[in-house]
Design an enzyme around this catalytic site. Structure first.
Site, PDB file in Angstrom:
ATOM      1  N   LYS A 120     -76.760  57.031 -40.331  1.00 51.84           N
ATOM      2  CA  LYS A 120     -75.495  57.459 -40.945  1.00 51.84           C
ATOM      3  C   LYS A 120     -75.724  58.379 -42.153  1.00 51.84           C
ATOM      4  O   LYS A 120     -76.841  58.451 -42.691  1.00 51.84           O
ATOM      5  CB  LYS A 120     -74.691  56.218 -41.338  1.00 51.84           C
ATOM      6  CG  LYS A 120     -74.240  55.375 -40.138  1.00 51.84           C
ATOM      7  CD  LYS A 120     -73.314  54.232 -40.567  1.00 51.84           C
ATOM      8  CE  LYS A 120     -72.837  53.421 -39.386  1.00 51.84           C
ATOM      9  NZ  LYS A 120     -71.882  52.347 -39.779  1.00 51.84           N
ATOM     10  N   TYR A 142     -64.778  56.469 -33.515  1.00 47.79           N
ATOM     11  CA  TYR A 142     -64.386  55.137 -34.000  1.00 47.79           C
ATOM     12  C   TYR A 142     -62.945  54.784 -33.617  1.00 47.79           C
ATOM     13  O   TYR A 142     -62.323  53.961 -34.305  1.00 47.79           O
ATOM     14  CB  TYR A 142     -64.584  55.048 -35.510  1.00 47.79           C
ATOM     15  CG  TYR A 142     -66.031  54.840 -35.923  1.00 47.79           C
ATOM     16  CD1 TYR A 142     -66.669  53.617 -35.705  1.00 47.79           C
ATOM     17  CD2 TYR A 142     -66.764  55.847 -36.529  1.00 47.79           C
ATOM     18  CE1 TYR A 142     -67.992  53.413 -36.075  1.00 47.79           C
ATOM     19  CE2 TYR A 142     -68.099  55.653 -36.906  1.00 47.79           C
ATOM     20  CZ  TYR A 142     -68.698  54.432 -36.673  1.00 47.79           C
ATOM     21  OH  TYR A 142     -70.013  54.224 -37.038  1.00 47.79           O
ATOM     22  N   ASN A 153     -73.663  51.669 -44.489  1.00 46.23           N
ATOM     23  CA  ASN A 153     -74.683  50.699 -44.060  1.00 46.23           C
ATOM     24  C   ASN A 153     -75.756  51.307 -43.152  1.00 46.23           C
ATOM     25  O   ASN A 153     -76.379  50.617 -42.363  1.00 46.23           O
ATOM     26  CB  ASN A 153     -74.014  49.463 -43.447  1.00 46.23           C
ATOM     27  CG  ASN A 153     -73.154  49.802 -42.254  1.00 46.23           C
ATOM     28  OD1 ASN A 153     -73.121  50.943 -41.817  1.00 46.23           O
ATOM     29  ND2 ASN A 153     -72.462  48.814 -41.722  1.00 46.23           N
ATOM     30  N   HIS A 164     -75.893  52.680 -37.068  1.00 49.19           N
ATOM     31  CA  HIS A 164     -74.913  52.218 -36.069  1.00 49.19           C
ATOM     32  C   HIS A 164     -75.647  51.803 -34.803  1.00 49.19           C
ATOM     33  O   HIS A 164     -76.693  52.380 -34.486  1.00 49.19           O
ATOM     34  CB  HIS A 164     -73.938  53.355 -35.719  1.00 49.19           C
ATOM     35  CG  HIS A 164     -73.129  53.082 -34.488  1.00 49.19           C
ATOM     36  ND1 HIS A 164     -71.974  52.342 -34.515  1.00 49.19           N
ATOM     37  CD2 HIS A 164     -73.351  53.411 -33.178  1.00 49.19           C
ATOM     38  CE1 HIS A 164     -71.502  52.231 -33.270  1.00 49.19           C
ATOM     39  NE2 HIS A 164     -72.313  52.882 -32.444  1.00 49.19           N
ATOM     40  N   GLU A 177     -70.617  55.907 -25.706  1.00 48.63           N
ATOM     41  CA  GLU A 177     -71.179  56.507 -26.926  1.00 48.63           C
ATOM     42  C   GLU A 177     -72.332  57.469 -26.597  1.00 48.63           C
ATOM     43  O   GLU A 177     -72.501  58.494 -27.262  1.00 48.63           O
ATOM     44  CB  GLU A 177     -71.627  55.397 -27.878  1.00 48.63           C
ATOM     45  CG  GLU A 177     -70.427  54.619 -28.430  1.00 48.63           C
ATOM     46  CD  GLU A 177     -70.822  53.476 -29.348  1.00 48.63           C
ATOM     47  OE1 GLU A 177     -72.030  53.217 -29.549  1.00 48.63           O
ATOM     48  OE2 GLU A 177     -69.899  52.828 -29.887  1.00 48.63           O
TER      49      GLU A 177
HETATM   50  P1  GDP Z   1     -70.962  47.241 -36.808  1.00 44.65           P
HETATM   51  O1  GDP Z   1     -70.858  47.053 -35.326  1.00 44.65           O
HETATM   52  O2  GDP Z   1     -71.905  46.256 -37.469  1.00 44.65           O
HETATM   53  O3  GDP Z   1     -71.304  48.664 -37.207  1.00 44.65           O
HETATM   54  O4  GDP Z   1     -69.527  46.908 -37.456  1.00 44.65           O
HETATM   55  P2  GDP Z   1     -68.024  47.228 -36.996  1.00 44.65           P
HETATM   56  O5  GDP Z   1     -67.971  47.749 -35.595  1.00 44.65           O
HETATM   57  O6  GDP Z   1     -67.206  46.038 -37.333  1.00 44.65           O
HETATM   58  O7  GDP Z   1     -67.566  48.382 -38.002  1.00 44.65           O
HETATM   59  C1  GDP Z   1     -67.944  49.713 -37.799  1.00 44.65           C
HETATM   60  C2  GDP Z   1     -68.344  50.317 -39.124  1.00 44.65           C
HETATM   61  O8  GDP Z   1     -67.188  50.365 -39.973  1.00 44.65           O
HETATM   62  C3  GDP Z   1     -69.374  49.519 -39.944  1.00 44.65           C
HETATM   63  O9  GDP Z   1     -70.702  49.720 -39.538  1.00 44.65           O
HETATM   64  C4  GDP Z   1     -69.115  50.030 -41.339  1.00 44.65           C
HETATM   65  O10 GDP Z   1     -69.709  51.312 -41.564  1.00 44.65           O
HETATM   66  C5  GDP Z   1     -67.584  50.180 -41.335  1.00 44.65           C
HETATM   67  N1  GDP Z   1     -66.914  48.971 -41.857  1.00 44.65           N
HETATM   68  C6  GDP Z   1     -66.833  47.744 -41.291  1.00 44.65           C
HETATM   69  N2  GDP Z   1     -66.103  46.903 -42.033  1.00 44.65           N
HETATM   70  C7  GDP Z   1     -65.697  47.621 -43.117  1.00 44.65           C
HETATM   71  C8  GDP Z   1     -64.899  47.317 -44.260  1.00 44.65           C
HETATM   72  O11 GDP Z   1     -64.413  46.200 -44.434  1.00 44.65           O
HETATM   73  N3  GDP Z   1     -64.690  48.337 -45.147  1.00 44.65           N
HETATM   74  C9  GDP Z   1     -65.208  49.590 -44.968  1.00 44.65           C
HETATM   75  N4  GDP Z   1     -64.959  50.541 -45.891  1.00 44.65           N
HETATM   76  N5  GDP Z   1     -65.958  49.905 -43.899  1.00 44.65           N
HETATM   77  C10 GDP Z   1     -66.209  48.947 -42.994  1.00 44.65           C
END
Ligand code: GDP
Length: 139
Positions: free
Chosen positions: A11, A51, A114, A117, A128
Site C-alpha cells: 500500500k 474496494y 496497514n 492487502h 482482484e
Molecule cells: P483486511 O482484509 O485486513 O485488509 O481488512 P478489511 O477488508 O476489513 O478492510 C480493508 C481495508 O480498509 C483495511 O486493510 C484498512 O486499510 C481499511 N480499514 C479497515 N477498517 C478500517 C477503519 O476502521 N478505519 C479506516 N480508516 N480504515 C479501515
C-alpha cells in the site's frame, strides 16, 4: 491443500517509506512465487472500484483517498494455500492486534495505513487478479 493464487498489494504508506523491497523479500522467504507484479498509482475511481464491497462502510472515503494517495505494488502470489497463508503473514487489520513478526505488526502505521492487502477468498482473488493483470502478465 493445493497450489493457489492470491492478490497482494503493497500500500502507499509502505511504498512511501521505501520498504517495498523488504516486503517483497519477506514474500519470497515465505515460499510464495511472484507470478505477476506491477507498480502503479490508483486513481480515486480505481480505488473506489477495487474496494466497492466496502462502499457502505464509514471509512470508505478515507480508505479510497489513502489508496489513491501514492503508488502501490500489486502482486499475484502463488504457493500452497496461498490465500490463508498470505493473510497469516500480513497479520490482523489493526496492527495493535497483529501477531508478533507479521508484516502489519512490523510495518503498519495504523488500522488504515496497514502496508499490505490480501484477498480473502478464492472468488475475490479471481476478481482482484483480473483488476490488475491479464493473460500476458502471468509468468
Ligand atoms: P483486511 O482484509 O485486513 O485488509 O481488512 P478489511 O477488508 O476489513 O478492510 C480493508 C481495508 O480498509 C483495511 O486493510 C484498512 O486499510 C481499511 N480499514 C479497515 N477498517 C478500517 C477503519 O476502521 N478505519 C479506516 N480508516 N480504515 C479501515
Amino acid at each position: 491443500m493445493s497450489i493457489q493464487q492470491t492478490l497482494a498489494m503493497i500500500k502507499p504508506d509502505a511504498t512511501a517509506r521505501n520498504i517495498t523491497g523488504k516486503i517483497i523479500a519477506r514474500i519470497e522467504e515465505e515460499g510464495f512465487r511472484i507470478v505477476a507484479m506491477r507498480k502503479l498509482k490508483l486513481s480515486k475511481e480505481m480505488a473506489e472500484a477495487f474496494y466497492a464491497v466496502h462502499k457502505e462502510r464509514p471509512f470508505y472515503g478515507d480508505l479510497t483517498a489513502f489508496m489513491s494517495s501514492g503508488p502501490i505494488v500489486a502482486l499475484c502470489l502463488e504457493r500452497e494455500d496461498a490465500i490463508a497463508k498470505w493473510r497469516e503473514v500480513m497479520g490482523a487489520t489493526n496492527p495493535e492486534k497483529a501477531a508478533e513478526g507479521t508484516i502489519r505488526k512490523l510495518f503498519a502505521l495504523d488500522m488504515e495505513k496497514n502496508s499490505v492487502h490480501g484477498s480473502d477468498a478464492p472468488e475475490t482473488a479471481a476478481v482482484e487478479k483480473a483488476f490488475f493483470f491479464n493473460g500476458i502478465d502471468f509468468l
